[in-house]
Motif scaffolding. Structure first.
Motif, PDB file in Angstrom:
ATOM      1  N   LEU A 149       0.881  -1.680  -0.073  1.00 51.18           N
ATOM      2  CA  LEU A 149       0.066   0.080  -0.075  1.00 51.18           C
ATOM      3  C   LEU A 149       0.982   1.122  -0.094  1.00 51.18           C
ATOM      4  O   LEU A 149       0.492   1.912  -0.915  1.00 51.18           O
ATOM      5  N   ALA A 150       1.375   1.077   0.832  1.00 47.47           N
ATOM      6  CA  ALA A 150       2.663   2.570   1.057  1.00 47.47           C
ATOM      7  C   ALA A 150       3.474   2.494  -1.108  1.00 47.47           C
ATOM      8  O   ALA A 150       4.017   3.273  -0.729  1.00 47.47           O
ATOM      9  N   VAL A 172       3.629  16.049  -6.695  1.00 51.10           N
ATOM     10  CA  VAL A 172       1.849  14.874  -5.812  1.00 51.10           C
ATOM     11  C   VAL A 172       2.163  14.159  -5.166  1.00 51.10           C
ATOM     12  O   VAL A 172       1.370  13.473  -4.273  1.00 51.10           O
ATOM     13  N   ALA A 173       3.313  13.176  -5.252  1.00 51.93           N
ATOM     14  CA  ALA A 173       3.774  12.428  -4.204  1.00 51.93           C
ATOM     15  C   ALA A 173       4.090  12.843  -2.792  1.00 51.93           C
ATOM     16  O   ALA A 173       3.485  11.965  -2.268  1.00 51.93           O
ATOM     17  N   ALA A 174       4.416  13.846  -2.843  1.00 53.50           N
ATOM     18  CA  ALA A 174       4.582  14.428  -1.371  1.00 53.50           C
ATOM     19  C   ALA A 174       3.556  14.445  -0.520  1.00 53.50           C
ATOM     20  O   ALA A 174       3.659  13.724   0.552  1.00 53.50           O
ATOM     21  N   GLY A 207       0.133  12.486   3.869  1.00 54.44           N
ATOM     22  CA  GLY A 207      -1.314  12.129   3.912  1.00 54.44           C
ATOM     23  C   GLY A 207      -1.636  10.893   4.817  1.00 54.44           C
ATOM     24  O   GLY A 207      -2.728  10.210   5.340  1.00 54.44           O
ATOM     25  N   LEU A 208      -1.073   9.578   3.439  1.00 52.18           N
ATOM     26  CA  LEU A 208      -1.279   8.052   4.044  1.00 52.18           C
ATOM     27  C   LEU A 208      -0.284   8.560   5.307  1.00 52.18           C
ATOM     28  O   LEU A 208      -1.045   7.456   6.226  1.00 52.18           O
ATOM     29  N   ALA A 209       0.652   8.934   6.277  1.00 49.49           N
ATOM     30  CA  ALA A 209       1.189   8.557   7.302  1.00 49.49           C
ATOM     31  C   ALA A 209      -0.497   8.615   8.338  1.00 49.49           C
ATOM     32  O   ALA A 209       0.030   7.889   9.051  1.00 49.49           O
ATOM     33  N   VAL A 210      -0.489  10.394   8.572  1.00 47.96           N
ATOM     34  CA  VAL A 210      -1.351  10.681   9.494  1.00 47.96           C
ATOM     35  C   VAL A 210      -2.770   9.882   8.966  1.00 47.96           C
ATOM     36  O   VAL A 210      -3.798  10.238  10.355  1.00 47.96           O
ATOM     37  N   THR A 211      -3.496   9.259   7.889  1.00 53.53           N
ATOM     38  CA  THR A 211      -4.830   8.835   7.894  1.00 53.53           C
ATOM     39  C   THR A 211      -4.577   7.348   7.484  1.00 53.53           C
ATOM     40  O   THR A 211      -6.110   6.188   7.367  1.00 53.53           O
ATOM     41  N   ALA A 212      -3.480   7.062   8.228  1.00 57.70           N
ATOM     42  CA  ALA A 212      -3.646   5.173   8.059  1.00 57.70           C
ATOM     43  C   ALA A 212      -4.173   4.225   8.280  1.00 57.70           C
ATOM     44  O   ALA A 212      -5.381   3.329   8.128  1.00 57.70           O
ATOM     45  N   TYR A 243       2.625  -0.245  10.375  1.00 54.65           N
ATOM     46  CA  TYR A 243       3.849  -0.087   9.208  1.00 54.65           C
ATOM     47  C   TYR A 243       3.938   0.964   8.137  1.00 54.65           C
ATOM     48  O   TYR A 243       4.906   1.898   7.610  1.00 54.65           O
ATOM     49  N   ILE A 244       2.004   0.779   7.433  1.00 55.37           N
ATOM     50  CA  ILE A 244       2.106   2.237   6.950  1.00 55.37           C
ATOM     51  C   ILE A 244       2.890   3.856   7.278  1.00 55.37           C
ATOM     52  O   ILE A 244       3.623   4.033   6.585  1.00 55.37           O
TER      53      ILE A 244
END
Length: 507
Positions: free
Chosen positions: A268-269, A312-314, A319-324, A342-343
């Motif tokens: 996913l990451a 786009v990537a940052a 966002g993925l880190a704080v909404t995992a 892990y994410i």
């Protein structure tokens, strides 16, 4: 992403100026990236259903087989075929030689996997791994019929027909996965779906490229193919050591359920880096090869690529880190919540990896695959060492190893490629900053809002996720507008119509 004003050598070897070159590159990026996005929408829609039907242990077993598959796949000859892209001209006999080499190598790999499957099963202590690997050997037999047409169409920046075939293949793979999961086939779902996808691509690309040639096993005079391909091959080997050693190490120490949680968190990451950056690199390699004699255009194009990509990537990674947590609960279900730690760690590490892999097509286009190989060798030393140390603290220690090794490899690659491209590490950092700085501020604000505002409300995971994503998108857009308005204009010029500066723009 490549300068429109550059001269390039055509397929006939003569030097000529093509004003529409930038339009061809832009069209190639749109078709390749656009088809990738649509294919991933199809795949993920089915994956969200399949992952709820399967067990983490199924993904753990599958991850074990992927380590073996990946280590063999680096020998599949794709790097030798790629030499046809970098060459100024090719003749039919060289194409036949490349096809013969692809057929020979992949038949050998299929045989090795069939014979070595019991050894892999014994290493992991999982007898079913042998059966899975035997069936997966069919993928190698499809590879020659994918690699040669794809390389030859990429050489002419013809990504439209590739895109259409890839979409059909994605539908075939997704349909197979859904059918197998609903039929209760368990881990075999993860085996049959890629086979359906690969063979659909093989048949489709062979048809649309009209490139079913008779192979030649006379390899005299193919020194350029072997020389260039060997450097690419070893680069792929070192990259595989780097990227697969975590599962290889963890597969022997931890049980399949725990490994499945880690492996899916990593998947996913890595979605952005693994699914969206490689298509850009596929376009970048032939495009850079056309302007390899124009250093100013190469510098301008590379830094432009870094700037636009990080916009786009940052925000995606931060966002993925704080909404995992709410994302995993919403999309996968509560049985997958063990993925969350892990994410959160891996997402931050992959910011550096996403930029690091942009250096390879530049070096290869310049005819310096040895630089890419040495950079990959550095990764093959850094990452396994970090994983072995991190494994002493469990799978979470392996995740932290990513966050230590990734920035170090980024620095190494930048220092090795920079002098050849004529850019400094500071210039690369400046190109990353317009996307990275607002994304970090956004992530901190969203994390605080989640903890102090939404947390006490005990909202359902889908509602919490929706609110956090909306807040993050609003904050990031506002920060870009206030602090990096030129970055927004740059993206608009890229999408609509943009021209490079007349002089060398290195910053």
């Amino acid at each position: 992403m490549v300068s429109e004003s550059a001269d390039f050598k055509g397929s006939g070897g003569g030097e000529k100026n093509e004003p529409a070159f930038g339009d061809r590159v832009r069209s190639a990026v749109i078709w390749r990236s656009g088809s990738q996005i649509f294919a991933q929408i199809i795949t993920w829609s089915v994956t969200l259903v399949v992952i709820r039907l399967l067990d983490p242990a199924d993904y753990g077993l599958f991850a074990m087989t992927q380590v073996i598959m990946s280590f063999l796949a680096f020998l599949n000859g794709w790097g030798f075929a790629s030499a046809l892209v970098q060459s100024d001209s090719v003749d039919p006999f060289r194409i036949r030689q490349a096809f013969g080499l692809l057929l020979l190598l992949n038949a050998m790999l299929a045989a090795v996997q069939l014979l070595g499957a019991p050894l892999a099963a014994a290493y992991y202590g999982q007898p079913q791994v042998a059966d899975l690997l035997r069936v997966q050997a069919l993928i190698f037999l499809a590879t020659p019929f994918i690699a040669l047409p794809e390389v030859m169409m990429s050489r002419t920046l013809d990504f439209r027909r590739q895109a259409l075939v890839n979409l059909v293949a994605a539908l075939a793979g997704a349909g197979t996965a859904l059918g197998c999961a609903l039929a209760g086939l368990g881990v075999w779902t993860l085996v049959y779906a890629p086979i359906a996808l690969f063979w659909t691509r093989a048949i489709g690309l062979t048809i649309v490229s009209r490139l079913l040639v008779w192979p030649s096993f006379d390899f005299r005079g193919c020194g350029q193919i072997v020389g260039f391909g060997s450097a690419v091959l070893f680069s792929q080997l070192f990259w595989l050591v780097q990227s697969q050693s975590d599962v290889f190490i963890a597969g022997r120490r931890f049980e399949p359920h725990a490994l499945g949680l880690y492996a899916e968190a990593l998947f996913l990451a890595q979605i952005f880096m693994a699914k969206f950056v490689p298509p850009l690199n596929e376009v970048a390699f032939p495009a850079y090869s056309r302007i390899k004699d124009d250093p100013a255009a190469m510098r301008w194009s590379f830094l432009k690529t870094v700037r636009v990509l990080m916009l786009v990537a940052a925000p995606f990674y931060c966002g993925l880190a704080v909404t995992a947590a709410p994302m995993v609960e919403t999309l996968f279900g509560t049985k997958w919540l063990g993925m969350v730690p892990y994410i959160q760690i891996l997402s931050l590490a992959l910011i550096f990896m996403t930029v690091q892999i942009l250096f390879a097509p530049v070096n290869n286009a310049l005819g310096k695959p040895l630089v890419t190989m040495l950079s990959s060798l550095g990764g093959a030393i850094l990452f396994p060492t970090a994983f072995l140390i991190g494994a002493e603290w469990g799978l979470i220690g392996i995740a932290w190893a990513w966050l230590v090794a990734a920035p170090l490899l980024f620095l190494l690659s930048a220092r090795m490629t920079g002098p050849r491209l004529g850019i400094s590490l500071w210039q690369v950092a400046r190109a990353m900053l317009p996307g990275l700085a607002p994304a970090l501020v956004m992530a901190i604000a969203v994390a605080l809002a989640d903890r102090w505002l939404l947390g006490p409300l005990a909202l359902a995971a889908p509602i919490r996720l929706t609110l956090l994503v909306a807040l993050g998108a609003l904050l990031y857009t506002a920060l870009l507008w206030l602090l990096e308005r030129e970055a927004i204009a740059e993206v608009m010029r890229l999408v609509i119509r943009r021209r490079p500066p007349a002089a060398d723009a290195t910053g």
